[in-house]
Design a protein around this motif. Sequence first.
Motif, PDB file in Angstrom:
ATOM      1  N   PRO A   1       6.785  13.677  14.155  1.00 32.32           N
ATOM      2  CA  PRO A   1       5.644  13.637  13.081  1.00 32.32           C
ATOM      3  C   PRO A   1       6.302  14.593  11.796  1.00 32.32           C
ATOM      4  CG  PRO A   1       5.074  14.368  15.209  1.00 32.32           C
ATOM      5  CD  PRO A   1       6.345  14.452  15.494  1.00 32.32           C
ATOM      6  N   GLN A   2       6.860  15.602  11.967  1.00 33.50           N
ATOM      7  CA  GLN A   2       7.033  16.386  10.676  1.00 33.50           C
ATOM      8  C   GLN A   2       8.227  15.940   9.875  1.00 33.50           C
ATOM      9  OE1 GLN A   2       7.654  17.299  13.885  1.00 33.50           O
ATOM     10  NE2 GLN A   2       9.487  18.294  13.957  1.00 33.50           N
ATOM     11  N   ASN A   3       8.980  14.777  10.719  1.00 35.44           N
ATOM     12  CA  ASN A   3      10.354  14.210   9.899  1.00 35.44           C
ATOM     13  C   ASN A   3      10.348  12.962   9.435  1.00 35.44           C
ATOM     14  OD1 ASN A   3      11.618  16.750  11.023  1.00 35.44           O
ATOM     15  ND2 ASN A   3      12.668  15.865  12.743  1.00 35.44           N
ATOM     16  N   ALA A   4       9.292  12.377   9.475  1.00 34.03           N
ATOM     17  CA  ALA A   4       9.153  11.027   8.823  1.00 34.03           C
ATOM     18  C   ALA A   4       7.882  11.034   8.002  1.00 34.03           C
ATOM     19  CB  ALA A   4       8.991  10.049  10.116  1.00 34.03           C
ATOM     20  N   VAL A   5       7.851   9.997   7.118  1.00 37.54           N
ATOM     21  CA  VAL A   5       6.713   9.420   6.301  1.00 37.54           C
ATOM     22  C   VAL A   5       6.550   7.974   6.673  1.00 37.54           C
ATOM     23  CG1 VAL A   5       5.985   9.096   3.981  1.00 37.54           C
ATOM     24  CG2 VAL A   5       7.459  11.110   4.481  1.00 37.54           C
ATOM     25  N   THR A   6       5.335   7.455   7.210  1.00 36.19           N
ATOM     26  CA  THR A   6       5.231   6.406   7.733  1.00 36.19           C
ATOM     27  C   THR A   6       3.920   5.853   7.085  1.00 36.19           C
ATOM     28  OG1 THR A   6       6.339   6.560   9.617  1.00 36.19           O
ATOM     29  CG2 THR A   6       4.784   4.698   9.661  1.00 36.19           C
ATOM     30  N   TYR A   7       3.983   4.410   6.336  1.00 36.98           N
ATOM     31  CA  TYR A   7       2.732   3.955   5.847  1.00 36.98           C
ATOM     32  C   TYR A   7       2.651   2.309   6.296  1.00 36.98           C
ATOM     33  CZ  TYR A   7       5.960   2.244   2.255  1.00 36.98           C
ATOM     34  OH  TYR A   7       7.044   1.385   1.679  1.00 36.98           O
ATOM     35  N   SER A   8       1.491   1.982   6.337  1.00 41.92           N
ATOM     36  CA  SER A   8       1.485   0.578   6.576  1.00 41.92           C
ATOM     37  C   SER A   8       0.450  -0.120   5.227  1.00 41.92           C
ATOM     38  CB  SER A   8       0.495   0.156   7.732  1.00 41.92           C
ATOM     39  OG  SER A   8       1.107   0.763   8.816  1.00 41.92           O
ATOM     40  N   ILE A   9       0.880  -1.383   4.997  1.00 41.27           N
ATOM     41  CA  ILE A   9       0.348  -2.041   3.821  1.00 41.27           C
ATOM     42  C   ILE A   9      -0.446  -3.313   4.903  1.00 41.27           C
ATOM     43  CG2 ILE A   9       0.410  -3.583   2.071  1.00 41.27           C
ATOM     44  CD1 ILE A   9       2.867  -1.884   1.097  1.00 41.27           C
ATOM     45  N   TYR A  10      -1.757  -3.526   4.590  1.00 42.56           N
ATOM     46  CA  TYR A  10      -2.289  -4.492   5.357  1.00 42.56           C
ATOM     47  C   TYR A  10      -3.048  -5.450   4.044  1.00 42.56           C
ATOM     48  CZ  TYR A  10      -2.783  -0.908   8.696  1.00 42.56           C
ATOM     49  OH  TYR A  10      -2.308  -0.014   9.496  1.00 42.56           O
ATOM     50  N   ALA A  11      -2.190  -6.634   3.974  1.00 45.63           N
ATOM     51  CA  ALA A  11      -2.308  -7.451   2.535  1.00 45.63           C
ATOM     52  C   ALA A  11      -2.926  -8.811   3.134  1.00 45.63           C
ATOM     53  CB  ALA A  11      -1.007  -7.276   1.983  1.00 45.63           C
ATOM     54  N   PRO A  12      -3.605  -9.406   2.252  1.00 46.17           N
ATOM     55  CA  PRO A  12      -3.894 -10.861   2.417  1.00 46.17           C
ATOM     56  C   PRO A  12      -2.687 -11.658   2.170  1.00 46.17           C
ATOM     57  CG  PRO A  12      -5.337  -9.902   0.838  1.00 46.17           C
ATOM     58  CD  PRO A  12      -4.291  -9.033   0.961  1.00 46.17           C
ATOM     59  N   ALA A  13      -2.403 -12.547   3.154  1.00 45.67           N
ATOM     60  CA  ALA A  13      -1.090 -13.341   2.803  1.00 45.67           C
ATOM     61  C   ALA A  13      -0.802 -14.088   1.532  1.00 45.67           C
ATOM     62  CB  ALA A  13      -1.276 -14.508   4.114  1.00 45.67           C
TER      63      ALA A  13
ATOM     64  N   GLU B   1      -9.017   1.955  20.314  1.00 41.53           N
ATOM     65  CA  GLU B   1      -9.020   2.898  21.449  1.00 41.53           C
ATOM     66  C   GLU B   1      -9.020   1.942  22.497  1.00 41.53           C
ATOM     67  OE1 GLU B   1     -12.057   5.693  20.481  1.00 41.53           O
ATOM     68  OE2 GLU B   1     -10.598   7.303  19.561  1.00 41.53           O
ATOM     69  N   GLU B   2      -9.823   0.824  22.339  1.00 42.43           N
ATOM     70  CA  GLU B   2     -10.053  -0.107  23.399  1.00 42.43           C
ATOM     71  C   GLU B   2      -8.796  -0.972  23.565  1.00 42.43           C
ATOM     72  OE1 GLU B   2     -12.074  -0.416  25.802  1.00 42.43           O
ATOM     73  OE2 GLU B   2     -11.515  -2.293  26.376  1.00 42.43           O
TER      74      GLU B   2
ATOM     75  N   ASN C   1      -1.726   4.563  16.704  1.00 44.26           N
ATOM     76  CA  ASN C   1      -1.128   4.120  15.348  1.00 44.26           C
ATOM     77  C   ASN C   1      -0.865   2.550  15.742  1.00 44.26           C
ATOM     78  OD1 ASN C   1      -1.473   6.178  13.144  1.00 44.26           O
ATOM     79  ND2 ASN C   1       0.279   7.313  14.597  1.00 44.26           N
ATOM     80  N   HIS C   2      -0.222   2.180  16.720  1.00 46.25           N
ATOM     81  CA  HIS C   2       0.136   0.879  16.759  1.00 46.25           C
ATOM     82  C   HIS C   2      -1.041  -0.260  16.773  1.00 46.25           C
ATOM     83  CE1 HIS C   2       4.330   2.133  16.715  1.00 46.25           C
ATOM     84  NE2 HIS C   2       3.958   3.100  17.455  1.00 46.25           N
ATOM     85  N   ALA C   3      -2.032   0.359  17.535  1.00 46.63           N
ATOM     86  CA  ALA C   3      -3.230  -0.395  17.744  1.00 46.63           C
ATOM     87  C   ALA C   3      -3.931  -0.505  16.523  1.00 46.63           C
ATOM     88  CB  ALA C   3      -4.144   0.233  19.013  1.00 46.63           C
ATOM     89  N   LEU C   4      -4.011   0.945  15.830  1.00 45.17           N
ATOM     90  CA  LEU C   4      -4.691   0.633  14.405  1.00 45.17           C
ATOM     91  C   LEU C   4      -4.034  -0.488  13.457  1.00 45.17           C
ATOM     92  CD1 LEU C   4      -5.100   4.421  13.651  1.00 45.17           C
ATOM     93  CD2 LEU C   4      -7.170   2.523  13.875  1.00 45.17           C
ATOM     94  N   ASP C   5      -2.823  -0.505  13.505  1.00 46.08           N
ATOM     95  CA  ASP C   5      -2.120  -1.590  12.619  1.00 46.08           C
ATOM     96  C   ASP C   5      -2.757  -2.960  13.132  1.00 46.08           C
ATOM     97  OD1 ASP C   5      -0.510  -0.353  11.270  1.00 46.08           O
ATOM     98  OD2 ASP C   5       1.319  -0.569  12.237  1.00 46.08           O
TER      99      ASP C   5
END
Lengths: 94, 260
Positions: B94-106, B243-244, B26-30
């Motif tokens: 996993p079952q105790n959290a809701v996490t989201y990411s926003i990827y926005a242009p600056a 993954e890399e 997840n952190h690499a995907l961010d």
Amino acid sequence: MYHGEYKTVGGKLVIVDFDIVNDQLTNVSVSGDFFLEPAEALEQINRAIEGFPVAVSQEILATAILDALDPGVEMIGFSPEAVAIAVRRGIDGV
Amino acid sequence: MTADRTNWRDHDWQLIRGEPVPVVLNHALDEVLVRRVGHGERSPTLRFWDRQGPEIVLGRFQSVRNEVQVENTTADGIEVNRRITGGGAMFVEPQNAVTYSIYAPADLVKGLGFADSYAFLDEWVIEGLRSLGIDAWYEPINDITSSGGKIGGAAQARRHGAVLHHVTMAYDMAPESLPKYLRIGQEKLSDKGITSANRRVGPLRLQTQMERLDIIEHLIGTFRERHGLTPGQITEDEMQEAEELVRTQFGTEEWRFLLP
């Protein structure tokens, strides 16, 4: 290993770990739950503190940190003063 | 200053509903997704996360020994990860959290101060929570809170001409685990006599009696109504790149112990 902490008014914690060799600050590492843009500026802050004598004042430390930052660096949730207080506390053992 | 700021509706927002992945991925995907949005290779994106296991997540500037009881996380097989944003350590199941990411242009937050940009990027969440009957509000810089207790926290990083803004909210609590895995220093306790990590929390389950996935659906609906949202997915290419990055950065001891 010396360790100082300071909690800012907004609630972020600034931690400074360092060694003292020949009455000078060395191996300085600032950490905490603050925000800093760009992230690489953390090294500028560490280097700004490195080498000061243990007698250095909080004001001089804060000025040195501020002066070491590239233009455009943003400290969010903490400040040069907050880091300087944490360093002084680490030296003074409080 | 605000002349070239764009609006939410100027962008074609894409939704990613993540399958549960190994926590470090997840952190690499961010990193991959914020870079691709910044380089114009992907539309601005909202991603809801899922995880295959629990993790301790450190802020970018936190030191492992100051924050983590490594002997306990190691003994229990809890992964310690470092994210690319600042902020504080969390223990997340996993079952105790809701996490989201926003990827926005600056340019979506151009001219806004950092503190204002946090509240701005989460206005839709505040609206979504309120429509579930929670009196949620933003507590600067980066907390989402309510009269029932703190709900979650946000963190941002600006890179590659884009903003990564991610939020983790408490769905349910496992409070007994906190002192076991995270260190709580004296200075941290000095403020209000309680800590950020276990400050009174108002988890979403307690406040809504709703299922976790139903809350996520509701929040997605709020975003879609306010800003527009098209279903999307992580491309094979993006997944391979992430993954890399796990191999070369996020999964390495050098990164996890970047601040030892």
